[in-house]
Design an enzyme around this catalytic site. Structure first.
Site, PDB file in Angstrom:
ATOM      1  CD  GLU A 118      -2.974  -1.027   2.184  1.00  0.00           C
ATOM      2  OE1 GLU A 118      -3.777  -0.079   2.230  1.00  0.00           O
ATOM      3  OE2 GLU A 118      -2.968  -1.945   2.989  1.00  0.00           O
ATOM      4  CB  CYS A 149       2.298   7.500   3.309  1.00  0.00           C
ATOM      5  SG  CYS A 149       2.643   6.385   4.676  1.00  0.00           S
ATOM      6  CB  CYS A 156       4.900  -4.698  10.217  1.00  0.00           C
ATOM      7  SG  CYS A 156       6.175  -3.978  11.271  1.00  0.00           S
ATOM      8  CB  CYS A 160       2.823  -1.737  17.358  1.00  0.00           C
ATOM      9  SG  CYS A 160       4.569  -1.392  17.078  1.00  0.00           S
ATOM     10  CB  CYS A 381      -1.012   6.629  11.270  1.00  0.00           C
ATOM     11  SG  CYS A 381      -0.284   8.139  10.761  1.00  0.00           S
TER      12      CYS A 381
HETATM   13  N1  SAH Z   1       6.875   0.937  11.273  1.00  0.00           N
HETATM   14  C1  SAH Z   1       7.244   2.283  11.405  1.00  0.00           C
HETATM   15  C2  SAH Z   1       6.615   3.175  10.365  1.00  0.00           C
HETATM   16  C3  SAH Z   1       5.192   2.896   9.983  1.00  0.00           C
HETATM   17  S1  SAH Z   1       3.974   3.194  11.192  1.00  0.00           S
HETATM   18  C4  SAH Z   1       6.930   2.788  12.784  1.00  0.00           C
HETATM   19  O1  SAH Z   1       6.216   2.133  13.506  1.00  0.00           O
HETATM   20  O2  SAH Z   1       7.446   3.837  13.139  1.00  0.00           O
HETATM   21  C5  SAH Z   1       3.814   4.964  11.146  1.00  0.00           C
HETATM   22  C6  SAH Z   1       3.261   5.581  12.439  1.00  0.00           C
HETATM   23  O3  SAH Z   1       1.894   5.203  12.632  1.00  0.00           O
HETATM   24  C7  SAH Z   1       3.998   5.131  13.686  1.00  0.00           C
HETATM   25  O4  SAH Z   1       4.372   6.239  14.481  1.00  0.00           O
HETATM   26  C8  SAH Z   1       2.968   4.282  14.419  1.00  0.00           C
HETATM   27  O5  SAH Z   1       3.177   4.339  15.800  1.00  0.00           O
HETATM   28  C9  SAH Z   1       1.676   4.938  13.989  1.00  0.00           C
HETATM   29  N2  SAH Z   1       0.505   4.077  14.119  1.00  0.00           N
HETATM   30  C10 SAH Z   1       0.425   2.746  13.990  1.00  0.00           C
HETATM   31  N3  SAH Z   1      -0.848   2.324  14.149  1.00  0.00           N
HETATM   32  C11 SAH Z   1      -1.596   3.422  14.390  1.00  0.00           C
HETATM   33  C12 SAH Z   1      -2.990   3.651  14.599  1.00  0.00           C
HETATM   34  N4  SAH Z   1      -3.865   2.658  14.571  1.00  0.00           N
HETATM   35  N5  SAH Z   1      -3.411   4.919  14.782  1.00  0.00           N
HETATM   36  C13 SAH Z   1      -2.525   5.949  14.750  1.00  0.00           C
HETATM   37  N6  SAH Z   1      -1.209   5.799  14.535  1.00  0.00           N
HETATM   38  C14 SAH Z   1      -0.739   4.563  14.353  1.00  0.00           C
HETATM   39 FE1  SF4 Z   2       5.092  -2.266  12.326  1.00  0.00          FE
HETATM   40 FE2  SF4 Z   2       4.564  -1.208  14.734  1.00  0.00          FE
HETATM   41 FE3  SF4 Z   2       5.082   0.393  12.631  1.00  0.00          FE
HETATM   42 FE4  SF4 Z   2       2.778  -1.034  12.751  1.00  0.00          FE
HETATM   43  S1  SF4 Z   2       3.411   0.629  14.119  1.00  0.00           S
HETATM   44  S2  SF4 Z   2       4.093  -0.788  10.979  1.00  0.00           S
HETATM   45  S3  SF4 Z   2       3.493  -2.936  13.749  1.00  0.00           S
HETATM   46  S4  SF4 Z   2       6.484  -1.074  13.591  1.00  0.00           S
END
Ligand code: SAH
Ligand code: SF4
Length: 395
Positions: A118, A149, A156, A160, A381
């Site tokens: 995506e 983006c 992944c 998280c 995000c």
């Molecule tokens: N994997 C990397 C980059 C992609 S995620 C990372 O985690 O930094 C990009 C951002 O989206 C991250 O800061 C993550 O914490 C945030 N994020 C993930 N899931 C989310 C959600 N459901 N709502 C808001 N932000 C979210």
């Molecule tokens: Fe991966 Fe965590 Fe970033 Fe989601 S927020 S893409 S699980 S590192």
């Protein structure tokens, strides 16, 4: 979780189950897209051609954005035929589905090697101030600048608890061509002229860029050297993969850095981000301190606000202490949690987000609230999970 630790335990980089791709994902043809100028020249000199042909090919792939060999009109037809016969093709990832949000954001499913990944297009930038220096204006058709983006992996492994992408698990790493190709496919779709339109890139799509470090940085170099986007217009976000941050700190040319802090202390962070068990907040901050920051450069701390879990005034006070003691040029980016099916958190109220921001600002910390973009089409995000059902307005 155990799975995740196994994947990154040895070297800090992931061990994928069986190479980089499943059998069905191996393209039938060799891809020119993703090779830099020197490698393209090498392909052509091996065929007995002159080296300057590599430059022409690079320009066709990355500046003219050709999708097929027969469009490379700067090379004689026989040369194109010879390349094709030798098994080569452009092989750029292709947008196969698109969804448009009421706010102008577009989410694309980009096909590559038999799978989709995506990419999101956000006209007028994704927000005011946080990754660029002008305020955003929302989804007007007539955009002056935009943010793309970009994904670095399919799925992944970091798991998280609040993130929809985590539900996919790690399917595979993307190659440099597949990462840079998302950008070029989107630039092509919008007929972007980089000398006239301002484009920012955020590596915040699916995946953890620092667990696919070499391919990610190779893509960055192609985007800088061949496509022509400045590193200062790029931001990479990491969940805090320390070996990756340490490598990044040594790069001569690098995008800006965002760290997904997401919690006010180790206890909460560990509960919502299992990666914190491997590298806690102090370890991440130590690594970030190794970066030779340029004048005016700042690290962004992203902070996902989970209603009742991380959005209370006492959390803000802890974040203030944490950011102060980090002793880094930093700013904070608050992100209200975006909901997704099967994830049991709550979005924070707009009052609690505003109150949180006010406390940080009063403490002298530069703080932005990221406006959610494309929530209605699962483009915001943490919502990237190749959702096709229920997504608004297929284009
Ligand atoms: N994997 C990397 C980059 C992609 S995620 C990372 O985690 O930094 C990009 C951002 O989206 C991250 O800061 C993550 O914490 C945030 N994020 C993930 N899931 C989310 C959600 N459901 N709502 C808001 N932000 C979210
Ligand atoms: Fe991966 Fe965590 Fe970033 Fe989601 S927020 S893409 S699980 S590192």
């Amino acid at each position: 979780m155990a799975e995740f630790f196994k994947q990154i335990d040895q070297s800090g980089l992931p061990v994928l189950p069986s190479g980089n791709a499943s059998a069905s994902a191996i393209p039938a043809r060799r891809q020119l897209f993703g090779l830099d100028r020197a490698a393209l020249s090498h392909v052509l000199t091996e065929m007995g051609q002159r080296a300057y042909r590599g430059k022409q090919l690079a320009e066709a792939l990355y500046k003219q954005r050709v999708a097929h060999l027969d469009q490379v009109t700067t090379l004689p037809k026989e040369m194109r035929d010879e390349l094709f016969t030798a098994g080569w093709d452009v092989g750029r990832p292709k947008i196969v589905e698109s969804y448009r949000s009421v706010d102008g954001t577009e989410r694309y499913l980009v096909q590559t090697g038999g799978q989709t990944v995506e990419t999101v297009w956000m006209p007028e930038g994704d927000d005011g101030g946080e990754f660029s220096d002008e305020p955003g204006e929302g989804g007007k058709g007539n955009w002056k600048r935009a943010t793309i983006c970009v994904s670095s992996q399919i799925g992944c492994a970091v798991n998280c608890q609040f993130c929809l992408t985590a539900k996919l698990g790690l399917l595979r790493n993307l190659t440099p061509g597949e990462i840079a190709g998302q950008v070029v496919a989107v630039l092509d779709r919008h007929r972007v002229e980089l000398n006239k339109n301002r484009v920012n890139l955020v590596f915040m799509g699916m995946g953890e860029p620092f667990l696919n470090y070499d391919n990610f940085m190779a893509a960055v170099r192609i985007l800088i050297d061949e496509v022509g986007i400045a590193a200062s217009r790029m931001t990479v976000s990491t969940s805090g993969i320390v070996p990756g941050i340490l490598r990044y700190a040594k790069e001569e040319v690098r995008p800006k850095l965002a760290i997904s802090l997401n919690a006010p202390n180790d206890e909460v962070r560990e509960a919502i981000m299992p990666v914190n068990r491997k590298w806690d907040i102090a370890a991440v901050l130590d690594a970030v301190r190794q970066i030779p920051f340029r004048p005016r450069e700042k690290v962004t701390f992203e902070y996902v606000m989970l209603g009742g879990v991380t959005d209370q005034p006492e959390h803000a006070e802890q974040v203030i202490r944490l950011v102060r003691s980090a002793n880094l040029p930093a700013m904070v980016n608050l992100i209200a949690w975006n909901p997704g099916p099967g994830i049991a958190y709550n979005s924070p109220s707009s009052e609690s987000v505003a109150a949180f921001q006010k406390l940080l600002l009063a403490a002298g910390i530069q703080t932005y609230v990221r406006r959610p973009r494309g929530r209605d089409i699962y483009a915001a995000c943490g919502q990237l999970k190749r959702t096709t059902e229920g997504a608004a307005l297929a284009l």
